[in-house]
Design a protein around this motif. Structure first.
Motif, PDB file in Angstrom:
ATOM      1  N   ALA A 130     -22.291  15.992 -64.523  1.00  0.00           N
ATOM      2  CA  ALA A 130     -23.114  15.114 -65.362  1.00  0.00           C
ATOM      3  C   ALA A 130     -23.732  14.002 -64.515  1.00  0.00           C
ATOM      4  N   LEU A 131     -24.916  13.568 -64.900  1.00  0.00           N
ATOM      5  CA  LEU A 131     -25.607  12.453 -64.250  1.00  0.00           C
ATOM      6  C   LEU A 131     -25.623  11.263 -65.211  1.00  0.00           C
ATOM      7  N   ARG A 132     -25.424  10.093 -64.671  1.00  0.00           N
ATOM      8  CA  ARG A 132     -25.270   8.900 -65.496  1.00  0.00           C
ATOM      9  C   ARG A 132     -26.616   8.289 -65.880  1.00  0.00           C
ATOM     10  N   LEU A 133     -26.677   7.796 -67.117  1.00  0.00           N
ATOM     11  CA  LEU A 133     -27.747   6.891 -67.537  1.00  0.00           C
ATOM     12  C   LEU A 133     -27.200   5.475 -67.439  1.00  0.00           C
ATOM     13  N   TYR A 141     -26.123   1.303 -59.394  1.00  0.00           N
ATOM     14  CA  TYR A 141     -26.051   2.489 -60.247  1.00  0.00           C
ATOM     15  C   TYR A 141     -24.600   2.885 -60.530  1.00  0.00           C
ATOM     16  N   ALA A 142     -23.746   2.755 -59.539  1.00  0.00           N
ATOM     17  CA  ALA A 142     -22.350   3.171 -59.687  1.00  0.00           C
ATOM     18  C   ALA A 142     -21.446   2.033 -60.137  1.00  0.00           C
ATOM     19  N   ALA A 143     -22.022   0.883 -60.498  1.00  0.00           N
ATOM     20  CA  ALA A 143     -21.198  -0.262 -60.900  1.00  0.00           C
ATOM     21  C   ALA A 143     -20.382   0.080 -62.141  1.00  0.00           C
ATOM     22  N   ARG A 144     -19.174  -0.434 -62.188  1.00  0.00           N
ATOM     23  CA  ARG A 144     -18.276  -0.170 -63.312  1.00  0.00           C
ATOM     24  C   ARG A 144     -18.890  -0.745 -64.603  1.00  0.00           C
ATOM     25  N   GLY A 145     -18.954   0.061 -65.616  1.00  0.00           N
ATOM     26  CA  GLY A 145     -19.489  -0.385 -66.903  1.00  0.00           C
ATOM     27  C   GLY A 145     -20.992  -0.241 -67.040  1.00  0.00           C
ATOM     28  N   ASN A 146     -21.671   0.101 -65.936  1.00  0.00           N
ATOM     29  CA  ASN A 146     -23.130   0.250 -66.014  1.00  0.00           C
ATOM     30  C   ASN A 146     -23.474   1.691 -66.409  1.00  0.00           C
ATOM     31  N   THR A 147     -23.078   2.054 -67.596  1.00  0.00           N
ATOM     32  CA  THR A 147     -23.339   3.412 -68.074  1.00  0.00           C
ATOM     33  C   THR A 147     -23.747   3.383 -69.546  1.00  0.00           C
ATOM     34  N   ALA A 148     -24.733   4.206 -69.881  1.00  0.00           N
ATOM     35  CA  ALA A 148     -25.224   4.276 -71.263  1.00  0.00           C
ATOM     36  C   ALA A 148     -25.143   5.691 -71.822  1.00  0.00           C
ATOM     37  N   GLY A 149     -24.735   6.654 -70.990  1.00  0.00           N
ATOM     38  CA  GLY A 149     -24.647   8.033 -71.454  1.00  0.00           C
ATOM     39  C   GLY A 149     -24.683   9.001 -70.296  1.00  0.00           C
ATOM     40  N   GLY A 174     -31.280  12.959 -49.795  1.00  0.00           N
ATOM     41  CA  GLY A 174     -31.821  11.863 -48.998  1.00  0.00           C
ATOM     42  C   GLY A 174     -33.068  11.232 -49.596  1.00  0.00           C
ATOM     43  N   VAL A 175     -33.469  11.655 -50.782  1.00  0.00           N
ATOM     44  CA  VAL A 175     -34.648  11.072 -51.436  1.00  0.00           C
ATOM     45  C   VAL A 175     -34.255   9.720 -52.030  1.00  0.00           C
ATOM     46  N   THR A 176     -35.081   8.702 -51.793  1.00  0.00           N
ATOM     47  CA  THR A 176     -34.805   7.362 -52.330  1.00  0.00           C
ATOM     48  C   THR A 176     -35.927   6.924 -53.269  1.00  0.00           C
ATOM     49  N   SER A 177     -35.552   6.052 -54.198  1.00  0.00           N
ATOM     50  CA  SER A 177     -36.549   5.514 -55.127  1.00  0.00           C
ATOM     51  C   SER A 177     -35.974   4.292 -55.833  1.00  0.00           C
ATOM     52  N   SER A 178     -36.863   3.330 -56.103  1.00  0.00           N
ATOM     53  CA  SER A 178     -36.468   2.155 -56.895  1.00  0.00           C
ATOM     54  C   SER A 178     -37.079   2.227 -58.302  1.00  0.00           C
ATOM     55  N   ARG A 179     -37.627   3.378 -58.646  1.00  0.00           N
ATOM     56  CA  ARG A 179     -38.194   3.578 -59.987  1.00  0.00           C
ATOM     57  C   ARG A 179     -37.081   3.993 -60.954  1.00  0.00           C
ATOM     58  N   TRP A 180     -37.126   3.411 -62.131  1.00  0.00           N
ATOM     59  CA  TRP A 180     -36.170   3.749 -63.183  1.00  0.00           C
ATOM     60  C   TRP A 180     -36.947   3.961 -64.485  1.00  0.00           C
ATOM     61  N   TYR A 181     -36.575   5.009 -65.186  1.00  0.00           N
ATOM     62  CA  TYR A 181     -37.256   5.360 -66.431  1.00  0.00           C
ATOM     63  C   TYR A 181     -36.385   5.002 -67.638  1.00  0.00           C
ATOM     64  N   ARG A 182     -37.018   4.357 -68.605  1.00  0.00           N
ATOM     65  CA  ARG A 182     -36.336   4.091 -69.878  1.00  0.00           C
ATOM     66  C   ARG A 182     -36.455   5.356 -70.717  1.00  0.00           C
ATOM     67  N   VAL A 183     -35.314   6.014 -70.997  1.00  0.00           N
ATOM     68  CA  VAL A 183     -35.353   7.325 -71.639  1.00  0.00           C
ATOM     69  C   VAL A 183     -34.461   7.358 -72.884  1.00  0.00           C
ATOM     70  N   ARG A 184     -34.707   8.379 -73.689  1.00  0.00           N
ATOM     71  CA  ARG A 184     -33.872   8.649 -74.863  1.00  0.00           C
ATOM     72  C   ARG A 184     -33.538  10.129 -74.876  1.00  0.00           C
ATOM     73  N   THR A 185     -32.265  10.441 -75.103  1.00  0.00           N
ATOM     74  CA  THR A 185     -31.829  11.835 -75.127  1.00  0.00           C
ATOM     75  C   THR A 185     -32.089  12.447 -76.499  1.00  0.00           C
ATOM     76  N   GLU A 189     -29.246   8.838 -77.542  1.00  0.00           N
ATOM     77  CA  GLU A 189     -28.757   7.850 -76.581  1.00  0.00           C
ATOM     78  C   GLU A 189     -29.925   7.329 -75.742  1.00  0.00           C
ATOM     79  N   GLU A 190     -29.894   6.032 -75.457  1.00  0.00           N
ATOM     80  CA  GLU A 190     -30.946   5.421 -74.649  1.00  0.00           C
ATOM     81  C   GLU A 190     -30.335   4.774 -73.418  1.00  0.00           C
ATOM     82  N   GLY A 191     -31.052   4.864 -72.316  1.00  0.00           N
ATOM     83  CA  GLY A 191     -30.593   4.257 -71.074  1.00  0.00           C
ATOM     84  C   GLY A 191     -31.663   4.393 -70.006  1.00  0.00           C
ATOM     85  N   TRP A 192     -31.253   4.129 -68.761  1.00  0.00           N
ATOM     86  CA  TRP A 192     -32.180   4.165 -67.625  1.00  0.00           C
ATOM     87  C   TRP A 192     -31.803   5.306 -66.691  1.00  0.00           C
ATOM     88  N   LEU A 193     -32.790   6.147 -66.378  1.00  0.00           N
ATOM     89  CA  LEU A 193     -32.588   7.268 -65.460  1.00  0.00           C
ATOM     90  C   LEU A 193     -33.221   6.930 -64.116  1.00  0.00           C
TER      91      LEU A 193
END
Length: 212
Positions: A130-133, A141-149, A174-185, A189-193
């Protein structure tokens, strides 16, 4: 006896004068003749009113007069109403600087497909793959509690907007990006991908200041 004889003595007093005046008025009244057919002409409107069945106070029938609508006046009134409606529409929608009026509804979204760079996790629908929102794109991104789904490879999400100044994330390739998308499943559920978790090629509007 000298002196002037008063009016009362000449006509035999006030009673005689009054009687004389009454006699003259009666004679004048008898000389007045009513024009022929006058009463018949007066009664005709009353008879017309009685056929309408509208009795007036005192047992008489009143004549009801109804204004007749002229066809030209009706046409003018309709044309004026149409012109007023057209002018109102132009003023609201078409005049220079008019505000874009749209019905209220959910914001427009862009379909976004989740991408997992680990080939071994593209098919299994497991917690390990699974990938985190995230709740906040500006926190680690991996901070404790920083998860929405959770989402999985190939899942289609509804992207509402994007921020370009989020936390920099690097995927397994190795792909990097500072872009984050506001999404809904699909489950709501809503969060940032993170941008590295998709291979989006469609334009997504930027989020307003302060987030999505």
């Amino acid at each position: 006896m000298s002196g002037t004889v008063g009016a009362g003595s000449r006509y035999g007093g006030d009673g005689e004068v009054e009687a004389l005046l009454r006699a003259k008025l009666r004679a004048a009244d008898e000389e007045i003749e009513t024009p022929g057919g006058l009463w018949e002409r007066v009664k005709e409107p009353v008879a017309g009113a009685s056929s309408a069945g509208a009795p007036a106070p005192g047992g008489r029938f009143a004549v009801a007069w109804w204004p007749q609508r002229h066809p030209y006046a009706v046409v003018v009134a309709v044309a004026a109403a149409v012109a007023a409606v057209v002018l109102g529409v132009w003023w609201v929608l078409l005049r220079p600087g008019a505000t874009d009026v749209r019905p209220a509804g959910p914001p427009r979204t862009v379909p976004l497909t989740v991408y997992n760079s680990e080939a071994a996790c593209r098919s299994p629908h497991t917690l390990e793959c699974a990938l985190r929102l995230a709740e906040d794109p500006h926190r680690a991104y991996a901070a404790r509690g920083n998860t929405a789904g959770r989402v999985w490879h190939g899942e289609v999400l509804a992207a509402r907007c994007v921020v370009t100044d989020g936390q920099l994330v690097r995927d397994e390739e190795g792909v990097t990006s500072s872009r984050w998308y506001r999404v809904r499943t699909g489950e709501g559920e809503e969060g940032w991908l993170p941008g590295v978790r998709t291979r989006n090629t469609r334009e997504v509007p930027e989020c307003p200041t302060g987030g999505g």
